[in-house]
Design a protein around this motif. Structure first.
Motif, mmCIF file in Angstrom:
data_model
loop_
_atom_site.group_PDB
_atom_site.id
_atom_site.type_symbol
_atom_site.label_atom_id
_atom_site.label_comp_id
_atom_site.label_asym_id
_atom_site.label_seq_id
_atom_site.Cartn_x
_atom_site.Cartn_y
_atom_site.Cartn_z
ATOM 1 N N LEU A 68 0.811 -1.211 0.000
ATOM 2 C CA LEU A 68 0.000 0.000 0.000
ATOM 3 C C LEU A 68 0.847 1.265 0.000
ATOM 4 N N THR A 69 0.426 2.221 -0.805
ATOM 5 C CA THR A 69 1.013 3.555 -0.830
ATOM 6 C C THR A 69 0.017 4.525 -0.204
ATOM 7 N N HIS A 70 0.520 5.434 0.625
ATOM 8 C CA HIS A 70 -0.343 6.422 1.276
ATOM 9 C C HIS A 70 -0.283 7.732 0.509
ATOM 10 N N ASP A 71 -1.459 8.220 0.138
ATOM 11 C CA ASP A 71 -1.584 9.491 -0.573
ATOM 12 C C ASP A 71 -2.517 10.388 0.240
ATOM 13 N N ARG A 72 -2.052 11.586 0.587
ATOM 14 C CA ARG A 72 -2.877 12.537 1.340
ATOM 15 C C ARG A 72 -3.093 13.790 0.506
ATOM 16 N N ARG A 73 -4.352 14.226 0.444
ATOM 17 C CA ARG A 73 -4.720 15.440 -0.281
ATOM 18 C C ARG A 73 -5.371 16.403 0.690
ATOM 19 N N LEU A 74 -4.886 17.641 0.703
ATOM 20 C CA LEU A 74 -5.393 18.675 1.598
ATOM 21 C C LEU A 74 -5.804 19.895 0.798
ATOM 22 N N GLY A 75 -6.940 20.481 1.179
ATOM 23 C CA GLY A 75 -7.396 21.720 0.566
ATOM 24 C C GLY A 75 -7.730 22.732 1.641
ATOM 25 N N LEU A 76 -7.057 23.873 1.645
ATOM 26 C CA LEU A 76 -7.262 24.916 2.645
ATOM 27 C C LEU A 76 -7.935 26.108 1.994
ATOM 28 N N GLY A 77 -9.131 26.462 2.474
ATOM 29 C CA GLY A 77 -9.875 27.564 1.905
ATOM 30 C C GLY A 77 -9.307 28.914 2.279
ATOM 31 N N ASP A 87 -7.442 10.814 2.747
ATOM 32 C CA ASP A 87 -6.345 9.874 2.927
ATOM 33 C C ASP A 87 -6.662 8.623 2.126
ATOM 34 N N LEU A 88 -5.775 8.295 1.192
ATOM 35 C CA LEU A 88 -5.977 7.162 0.295
ATOM 36 C C LEU A 88 -4.869 6.139 0.504
ATOM 37 N N ALA A 113 -5.076 -2.870 9.331
ATOM 38 C CA ALA A 113 -5.568 -1.818 10.230
ATOM 39 C C ALA A 113 -4.861 -0.490 9.965
ATOM 40 N N PHE A 114 -5.633 0.600 10.014
ATOM 41 C CA PHE A 114 -5.062 1.934 9.883
ATOM 42 C C PHE A 114 -5.694 2.867 10.909
ATOM 43 N N TYR A 185 -8.135 -3.001 -2.570
ATOM 44 C CA TYR A 185 -6.905 -2.451 -3.154
ATOM 45 C C TYR A 185 -6.878 -0.929 -3.115
ATOM 46 N N ALA A 186 -8.003 -0.305 -2.795
ATOM 47 C CA ALA A 186 -8.050 1.149 -2.612
ATOM 48 C C ALA A 186 -9.019 1.464 -1.482
ATOM 49 N N THR A 187 -8.554 2.204 -0.479
ATOM 50 C CA THR A 187 -9.373 2.612 0.654
ATOM 51 C C THR A 187 -9.239 4.118 0.810
ATOM 52 N N LEU A 188 -10.364 4.825 0.785
ATOM 53 C CA LEU A 188 -10.362 6.286 0.846
ATOM 54 C C LEU A 188 -11.178 6.746 2.050
ATOM 55 N N VAL A 189 -10.583 7.629 2.845
ATOM 56 C CA VAL A 189 -11.283 8.256 3.974
ATOM 57 C C VAL A 189 -11.253 9.765 3.758
#
Length: 214
Positions: A68-77, A87-88, A113-114, A185-189
């Motif tokens: 698994l690779t961890h990808d985090r995307r953030l958007g600040l208004g 978090d993917l 577990a995450f 194979y893909a988990t998105l929160v």
């Protein structure tokens, strides 16, 4: 708390897989602490459009063990009153899928577990709503922030500590935790941190008495 505990991934506001740190420091000559385990590839990209700053970052520290690779995307208004995050956890090919399948079957429970942790300042008072969908975070001044999620994990509160060089001992505090198990194979929160109300933040929301940053 020992320095090594403060450096662990669990001690930071990010995603952690199976309680394992994303990197490990070793012991070198003359007190050096070289990185002996960690990600092989770290990517980051920032954009700004329509008044929103967006950052996407990823690392592959758990790829060898869990696929698994961890990808985090953030958007600040604009104005800093809304932070939206994703978090993917994902596989990137057949070899990753095989590693994930093996890791998913290795323990007593299926999946991997995450946890996604949000460590709070001691001046912040958290409270979960009855359905566990939100955490209300109240500042000392009364200002209120709301941490919500999309239901892809379980929301809870847990003990934490606040570390600061000017304080002789760790200060007890709390953390908000999103926990779950990656089953595919893909988990998105998806989650968000939104400021509630229309009041303008005051200096006491940013600085505590005595000049210590809040």
């Amino acid at each position: 708390m020992p320095n090594c505990a403060g450096r662990a991934t669990l001690s930071h506001s990010t995603l952690c897989l199976e309680g394992l740190s994303s990197a490990r420091l070793g012991r070198g000559p003359e007190g050096a602490e070289p990185l002996v385990e960690g990600p092989r590839e770290v990517l980051a990209h920032m954009t700004r459009a329509d008044g929103v700053q967006r950052i996407e970052a990823s690392h592959d520290a758990w790829r060898a063990g869990f696929g698994l690779t961890h990808d985090r995307r953030l958007g600040l208004g604009r104005g800093g009153q809304a932070l939206v995050g994703e978090d993917l956890l994902t596989t990137l090919g057949p070899a990753d899928e095989r590693a994930f399948d093996a890791a998913s079957r290795a323990g007593p429970d299926p999946g991997v577990a995450f946890t996604i942790r949000f460590h709070l300042h001691p001046d912040v008072e958290p409270e979960l709503n009855p359905k566990g969908a939100q955490a209300r975070l109240r500042l000392r001044s009364g200002e209120l922030w709301v941490l919500s999620h999309d239901g892809g994990a379980r929301l809870s509160l847990a003990p934490s500590v606040y570390l600061e060089k000017s304080r002789p001992r760790p200060v007890p505090t709390q953390q908000v935790v999103l926990s779950g198990r990656a089953m595919a194979y893909a988990t998105l929160v998806r989650w968000s941190l939104l400021r509630s109300g229309d009041a303008v933040p005051t200096l006491r929301d940013l600085w505590r008495a005595g000049g210590d940053p809040a």
